[in-house]
Design a protein around this motif. Structure first.
Motif, PDB file in Angstrom:
ATOM      1  N   GLY A   1      -0.800  19.218 -11.918  1.00 31.28           N
ATOM      2  CA  GLY A   1      -1.179  18.496 -13.140  1.00 31.28           C
ATOM      3  C   GLY A   1      -0.614  17.093 -13.248  1.00 31.28           C
TER       4      GLY A   1
ATOM      5  N   HIS B   1      -8.992  16.574 -16.217  1.00 31.08           N
ATOM      6  CA  HIS B   1      -8.903  17.911 -16.827  1.00 31.08           C
ATOM      7  C   HIS B   1      -8.906  18.977 -15.742  1.00 31.08           C
ATOM      8  CE1 HIS B   1      -9.816  15.934 -20.577  1.00 31.08           C
ATOM      9  NE2 HIS B   1     -10.914  15.431 -20.053  1.00 31.08           N
ATOM     10  N   LYS B   2      -8.432  20.148 -16.158  1.00 34.40           N
ATOM     11  CA  LYS B   2      -8.527  21.309 -15.282  1.00 34.40           C
ATOM     12  C   LYS B   2     -10.000  21.683 -15.126  1.00 34.40           C
ATOM     13  CE  LYS B   2      -4.557  24.081 -15.159  1.00 34.40           C
ATOM     14  NZ  LYS B   2      -3.665  25.079 -15.723  1.00 34.40           N
TER      15      LYS B   2
ATOM     16  N   PHE C   1      -7.796  20.317 -10.499  1.00 35.78           N
ATOM     17  CA  PHE C   1      -8.150  19.265 -11.464  1.00 35.78           C
ATOM     18  C   PHE C   1      -9.307  18.395 -10.989  1.00 35.78           C
ATOM     19  CE2 PHE C   1      -4.033  20.630 -12.749  1.00 35.78           C
ATOM     20  CZ  PHE C   1      -3.982  20.416 -14.118  1.00 35.78           C
TER      21      PHE C   1
ATOM     22  N   GLU D   1      -3.279  14.623 -14.265  1.00 43.42           N
ATOM     23  CA  GLU D   1      -3.644  14.722 -15.688  1.00 43.42           C
ATOM     24  C   GLU D   1      -2.608  13.980 -16.545  1.00 43.42           C
ATOM     25  OE1 GLU D   1      -3.139  18.568 -17.501  1.00 43.42           O
ATOM     26  OE2 GLU D   1      -4.860  18.252 -18.823  1.00 43.42           O
TER      27      GLU D   1
END
Lengths: 86, 403
Positions: A37, A49-50, A57, A40
């Motif tokens: 992440g 975003h996931k 991602f 992100e």
């Protein structure tokens, strides 16, 4: 009629799809992604975003301006910046 | 000290008088960064807040840029806002000044006029605020401590008028007014509450009805927004007069609206200036009138909007106008007031020679004898009907710059 100052509806940045500003596009290689992440967290636009279908991602290309910060920060080298042909 | 602030006639420092007046206007948010010679104003206000005698929110910031930015947000949210600054601090606000005016936010800010670096100098001239004349802020230049008190209240009335909705700078001469102790009638809270209506913004930020303020505007619309600011400036002209007259009705004091005049009716020579220098000039006019010299005084109280029509009316029948500028528009050879007085006669039938004098930069004293010499030069031009040449730097020490 315009208002007395430049005041308008909130959220118009949703309508204004800034992805067209992009020259380099980040390509997210899911097979190399460990789902940490970092991309992100660092995205200045908040548009990484996931994926709906997993723990890796990707970017929302409607708004990604192609700054390349996610690619620079990714500890796994899973994001590649490629010159985008339009 | 706790409890409410005392009102009535007291001998106070000019800075205290301003802080007291600002407090009486009940600002919801104050944000400022201390800088000489403005410091005492914001110290007094922060003391009022700390003592609980006013219930304003005081936002401590790390710079003037942040101070004014904090007020832009607060004002957009519908708060009545106040700040004070000077010189380099005002320069640091430059970008935000345009935003506050362009967003039509009625912020009131006291400018304690001080010279601009370099060389660094903390004393008075008008360079700091005159240099901000194109930002869209209304600028009032004030003569003494009592006018400061009264003009601070008037400033909110002007700024918050819905036809105006523009920020206002109340400009006072650094040290000369900020650090002087004078008898001042400090305003009573009840009287100010009665005089000054509560602030109701034209539009305000509201989480229940989200809107974007200060949006991006493309070439299709930008000029129209700038035109609206100019229209609002124009709309402020009668409002500045009204505020001064309404204040007179309520409190019995009047210092002029856009301009004030003194002994100008039959004057052949008219002196023009702004700020505390007006006090000196009134004395010079009295003295010269007693000797039969037909001299009068035009005080420019509002430099923005520039009161061209009012000025033309006053100077139309004079033989010469002498402008004393505490600023220099470098590269034009003269102060900004001189340029604008000349410009206001252009394309009209009024033909009066204008003499420009750059005086008192960086706190250089302007004694009565200097003004007398200026009047003598003006008399000479009036007699000959010609000879108004380039503007000059007054009392420059030639031995320091040549030889």
């Amino acid at each position: 009629m315009i208002p007395h100052a430049a005041i308008g509806d909130a959220g118009t940045t949703i309508a204004n799809k800034t992805g067209s500003w992009r020259i380099f596009i980040p390509v997210y290689h899911a097979e190399l992604c460990n789902g940490c992440g970092t991309c992100e967290t660092f995205c200045p636009e908040g548009i990484v975003h996931k994926r709906v279908d997993g723990d890796t991602f990707t970017a929302d290309y409607d708004y990604c301006k192609g700054c390349g910060i996610c690619a620079r920060e990714c500890p796994k080298g899973a994001i590649e910046m490629i010159l985008e042909e339009k | 000290m706790t409890g409410k602030l005392e009102s009535g006639r007291k001998v106070v420092e000019g800075s205290y008088a301003v802080a007291h007046a600002a407090a009486m206007c009940r600002p919801d948010v104050i944000s400022a960064y201390p800088i000489t010679p403005q410091t005492h104003i914001v110290e007094d206000l922060s003391q009022f807040v700390a003592d609980g005698v006013i219930d304003s929110k005081y936002i401590n910031v790390e710079s003037e840029f942040s101070a004014l930015s904090a007020l832009v947000g607060s004002s957009a949210a519908g708060a009545r806002t106040y700040s004070a600054t000077t010189s380099q601090g005002l320069a640091l606000m430059h970008e935000v000044l345009f935003n506050a005016a362009g967003m039509r936010l009625p912020i009131v800010m006291t400018i304690v006029n001080r010279s601009m670096s370099a060389p660094i100098n903390i004393w008075n001239d008008h360079q700091d605020s005159v240099a901000q004349r194109d930002t869209g802020w209304i600028q009032l230049y004030i003569e003494d401590a009592q006018e400061l008190v009264d003009a601070t209240v008037q400033a909110y009335m002007i700024a918050e008028d819905r036809d105006v909705s523009l920020p206002v700078m109340v400009c006072m001469d650094g040290f000369i007014l900020s650090h002087v102790f004078e008898p001042v009638d400090l305003l009573d809270q009840e009287a100010v509450d009665k005089f000054l209506p509560r602030f109701t913004p034209v539009r305000a930020l509201d989480p229940n009805n989200p809107e974007s303020f200060g949006m991006f505007v493309d070439p299709e619309y930008y000029m129209e927004f700038r035109y609206l600011v100019e229209q609002a400036m124009d709309a402020s002209r009668p409002k500045i007069e009204d505020a001064a007259r309404k204040f007179e009705s309520a409190f019995g004091r009047y210092y002029g609206g856009l301009i004030d005049t003194y002994e100008t009716d039959d004057a052949e020579i008219i002196l023009v200036a702004m700020g505390s220098l007006i006090g000196t000039l009134r004395d010079v006019v009295d003295d010269l009138r007693s000797k039969g010299v037909p001299v009068g005084l035009l005080k420019i109280r509002s430099f923005r909007p520039f009161p061209a029509d009012e000025i033309k009316k006053v100077i139309a029948d004079a033989k010469v106008v002498a402008v004393l500028d505490k600023n220099i528009s470098l590269g034009t050879g003269e102060g900004a007031v001189t340029t604008e007085i000349k410009a206001c006669m252009h394309n009209t039938d009024i033909r009066v020679p204008v003499l420009g004098f750059v005086v008192g930069l960086g706190g250089r004293d302007i004694p009565v004898t200097t003004v007398q010499r200026i009047v003598e030069k003006a008399q000479d031009v009036a007699r000959r009907g010609t000879g108004a040449g380039a503007s000059e730097f007054v009392d420059v020490k030639q031995d320091l710059i040549s030889g």
